[in-house]
Design a protein around this motif. Sequence first.
Motif, PDB file in Angstrom:
ATOM      1  N   VAL A 626       0.864  -1.186   0.000  1.00  0.00           N
ATOM      2  CA  VAL A 626       0.000   0.000   0.000  1.00  0.00           C
ATOM      3  C   VAL A 626       0.897   1.232   0.000  1.00  0.00           C
ATOM      4  O   VAL A 626       1.358   1.671   1.064  1.00  0.00           O
ATOM      5  CB  VAL A 626      -0.941   0.004   1.225  1.00  0.00           C
ATOM      6  CG1 VAL A 626      -1.893   1.195   1.149  1.00  0.00           C
ATOM      7  CG2 VAL A 626      -1.714  -1.309   1.305  1.00  0.00           C
ATOM      8  N   PRO A 627       1.178   1.806  -1.140  1.00  0.00           N
ATOM      9  CA  PRO A 627       2.061   2.979  -1.197  1.00  0.00           C
ATOM     10  C   PRO A 627       1.528   4.126  -0.341  1.00  0.00           C
ATOM     11  O   PRO A 627       0.324   4.406  -0.324  1.00  0.00           O
ATOM     12  CB  PRO A 627       2.054   3.349  -2.684  1.00  0.00           C
ATOM     13  CG  PRO A 627       1.679   2.085  -3.393  1.00  0.00           C
ATOM     14  CD  PRO A 627       0.735   1.366  -2.475  1.00  0.00           C
ATOM     15  N   GLY A 628       2.445   4.736   0.411  1.00  0.00           N
ATOM     16  CA  GLY A 628       2.062   5.866   1.250  1.00  0.00           C
ATOM     17  C   GLY A 628       1.481   5.478   2.590  1.00  0.00           C
ATOM     18  O   GLY A 628       1.092   6.353   3.373  1.00  0.00           O
ATOM     19  N   SER A 629       1.397   4.180   2.870  1.00  0.00           N
ATOM     20  CA  SER A 629       0.837   3.757   4.155  1.00  0.00           C
ATOM     21  C   SER A 629       1.874   3.915   5.261  1.00  0.00           C
ATOM     22  O   SER A 629       3.056   4.137   5.007  1.00  0.00           O
ATOM     23  CB  SER A 629       0.366   2.299   4.068  1.00  0.00           C
ATOM     24  OG  SER A 629       1.449   1.444   3.771  1.00  0.00           O
ATOM     25  N   HIS A 630       1.405   3.797   6.500  1.00  0.00           N
ATOM     26  CA  HIS A 630       2.263   4.014   7.662  1.00  0.00           C
ATOM     27  C   HIS A 630       2.112   2.839   8.615  1.00  0.00           C
ATOM     28  O   HIS A 630       1.206   2.005   8.479  1.00  0.00           O
ATOM     29  CB  HIS A 630       1.876   5.330   8.357  1.00  0.00           C
ATOM     30  CG  HIS A 630       1.799   6.493   7.410  1.00  0.00           C
ATOM     31  ND1 HIS A 630       2.901   7.171   6.982  1.00  0.00           N
ATOM     32  CD2 HIS A 630       0.728   7.075   6.798  1.00  0.00           C
ATOM     33  CE1 HIS A 630       2.537   8.132   6.150  1.00  0.00           C
ATOM     34  NE2 HIS A 630       1.217   8.089   6.016  1.00  0.00           N
ATOM     35  N   TYR A 631       3.008   2.780   9.594  1.00  0.00           N
ATOM     36  CA  TYR A 631       3.038   1.627  10.492  1.00  0.00           C
ATOM     37  C   TYR A 631       3.292   2.069  11.926  1.00  0.00           C
ATOM     38  O   TYR A 631       4.156   2.916  12.182  1.00  0.00           O
ATOM     39  CB  TYR A 631       4.139   0.655  10.048  1.00  0.00           C
ATOM     40  CG  TYR A 631       4.194  -0.596  10.889  1.00  0.00           C
ATOM     41  CD1 TYR A 631       3.306  -1.632  10.663  1.00  0.00           C
ATOM     42  CD2 TYR A 631       5.120  -0.720  11.915  1.00  0.00           C
ATOM     43  CE1 TYR A 631       3.339  -2.771  11.443  1.00  0.00           C
ATOM     44  CE2 TYR A 631       5.159  -1.865  12.700  1.00  0.00           C
ATOM     45  CZ  TYR A 631       4.270  -2.883  12.457  1.00  0.00           C
ATOM     46  OH  TYR A 631       4.287  -4.000  13.236  1.00  0.00           O
ATOM     47  N   LEU A 632       2.551   1.493  12.859  1.00  0.00           N
ATOM     48  CA  LEU A 632       2.731   1.746  14.289  1.00  0.00           C
ATOM     49  C   LEU A 632       2.778   0.399  14.997  1.00  0.00           C
ATOM     50  O   LEU A 632       1.881  -0.431  14.856  1.00  0.00           O
ATOM     51  CB  LEU A 632       1.587   2.598  14.851  1.00  0.00           C
ATOM     52  CG  LEU A 632       1.645   2.897  16.358  1.00  0.00           C
ATOM     53  CD1 LEU A 632       2.877   3.750  16.686  1.00  0.00           C
ATOM     54  CD2 LEU A 632       0.380   3.610  16.821  1.00  0.00           C
ATOM     55  N   GLN A 633       3.833   0.190  15.761  1.00  0.00           N
ATOM     56  CA  GLN A 633       4.033  -1.106  16.402  1.00  0.00           C
ATOM     57  C   GLN A 633       3.301  -1.191  17.736  1.00  0.00           C
ATOM     58  O   GLN A 633       3.289  -0.254  18.524  1.00  0.00           O
ATOM     59  CB  GLN A 633       5.532  -1.343  16.630  1.00  0.00           C
ATOM     60  CG  GLN A 633       5.833  -2.709  17.238  1.00  0.00           C
ATOM     61  CD  GLN A 633       7.314  -2.917  17.436  1.00  0.00           C
ATOM     62  OE1 GLN A 633       8.120  -2.292  16.752  1.00  0.00           O
ATOM     63  NE2 GLN A 633       7.674  -3.785  18.354  1.00  0.00           N
TER      64      GLN A 633
END
Length: 651
Positions: A626-633
């Motif tokens: 998913v281009p431009g997506s972000h991630y939080l652990q």
Amino acid sequence: MGSVTVETKSSTSSARVLRVLLLEEDSSDAARILRELKDAGLEIAPIIAGNRSEFKNALGAGNFDAVISSWKLPDSDGSEALQILRACGRDTPFVLVTGASEEKAAAECIDCGASDYVLKDRLGRLPFALKRALVEHQLLEETALLRASLLENETHSRELLENSVYGIFRVGFDGTFSSANDTMLRILACSSFSEVQALNLANDVFRYPEAFAKLLADSRERSVVHNAETEWRRRDGGFVSVRLHIRCISGSGAADGIEGIVEDVTEVRALERQLQQAQKFETIGQLAGGIAHDFNNVLGAVLGWAEIGYDQSREHPQIAEYFAHIRQQTDRAAVLTRELLTFARRQPLQPRPVQLNQIVENLMSFLDKVIGKDIEIKLVKGNLQPVKAEPAQMEQVLMNICLNARDAMPDGGLLKIETEMITLDDSFCHFYPGVLAGTYVVLSICDTGVGMSPEVRDRIFEPFFTTKERGKGSGMGLATVYGIVRQHGGFIHVYSEPGQGSLFHVYLPVMEVAIAESTREFVNVAKSKNLQGSETILLAEDHDSIRELTRQSLTRLGHQVLAAADASQALRLAELERPDLAVLDVVMPHMGGAATAAQLLQHMPGLPILFTSGFSENANNAVAQVPGSHYLQKPYGPTSLASTIREILDS
């Protein structure tokens, strides 16, 4: 005198027509000879030659079952005819017909290869002489064929013995060698049979002589023993694992003893141990990862509720302090779950090109402080290519191994850290399942400490395994190292003996070309800016407590929250009201976060996506899809989540 029946070579009972070459100048004598043969019941297909030239021409025209030659010829004699026949390379039966005056010369021709001779005044004996010569010739041919067959079988057996992939040997009951093939010599690291003869199977070859005694007793009791595995000592001092097949040869006419076939299974057993070790750690990793995943969700809920409780009890310092302690302990538990996830290779990575030498140099001053003055640290750096890694995790690998080495040298010693490049080929990888051929950066850490027994060495990477006193170690240090290295596509070799120290080799694959980072991680640090908002947030989270905590936290900040327990519910809520941002758990029942995001973006292009997860082997792939997506652990607190959402929306 009994009759002799001449049969075909196929041993049928019917007589066959004999092709006979008759060398006779006198036609009347030739007729008499043929009549005698016919009267004796022989079927003859004769070819008559009157001189040497005709005789040679007839021999060149075909093969004959027999040659009958008169002694007297116009241009030669029977002796010369025999020489011409044998010079053609033929062993055809040859019978002379001679007068009484030439009988002595004809008899001498027997020694030169003639089958028999018959006097002209006794032609009645010619059929018998011819039949006997034919039978003797057939017997000689069969004997020659049998001898050739035996010789061929013997040659094949010798080649099979000498070129066998198995060692083959014979020893006496006292262990002395009487024979051994080339493979046996190679197994024992001997260059000649004399070196093998200098060894005693019981005392010099068997690593444990009692194993030979038991094998000998079993072979005497059962005659044959199959698949007996033991260890042998080579002439060069090394050890090999072998599988034996033994046969007792007592009372067989040969010298008493045993015959054996031996197979070198050292490589097979080494591969089995490697595979078992890999399977063990894979099983432990799956268990640890599953526990850590569930525990992460629980910790996330505890951390979130504690943070809310702390914020709402600021006017009551004593109560707020309780919530602060809960947050502190939750953070410590979160560190433990991250270590478990690292071991299970399910900790999301944000790798980038790094120089391992630089990481080692940056840590040297810190190592000087924590290792102790009684331990000398020596650094040897090689010329390295970059590796794609997470710098913080590479620092953790180096620190954990060095601290483990420090604890192994309570009385001081030498700690040597070395880096180098190495290329591994397919022959090396054959012995190590899962290792790929290629170029690697090698980090070697060697200590002069107490060393490890084989039993301890086999377990050092297991989570919570430790040889330290209770309370002195968590048992996660080397387990974390194992997980980090494996997740970076590398592997570890450990060499150690009690009292001889330990040597760790960490292999990391080099980067051929630098790869741009495709993912982005937001630091979970609370921002001082205003986190309030009025946007609509779509939340898909299958864990009830985390979903409710997140809903309440975002609602308190002014957001409208569309909370869903799975992907299907999230898609239905998005159809009713368009969200400004979607917060999606990577791993959910039936449909994961990446697939959910793909469907949302089909109908709402440009919708910001924030993935959350405690672990997932496909987490980085989900973000990359998913281009431009972000991630939080996970686990994350409400403030970290709100700060990340605010940053995404503002950008």
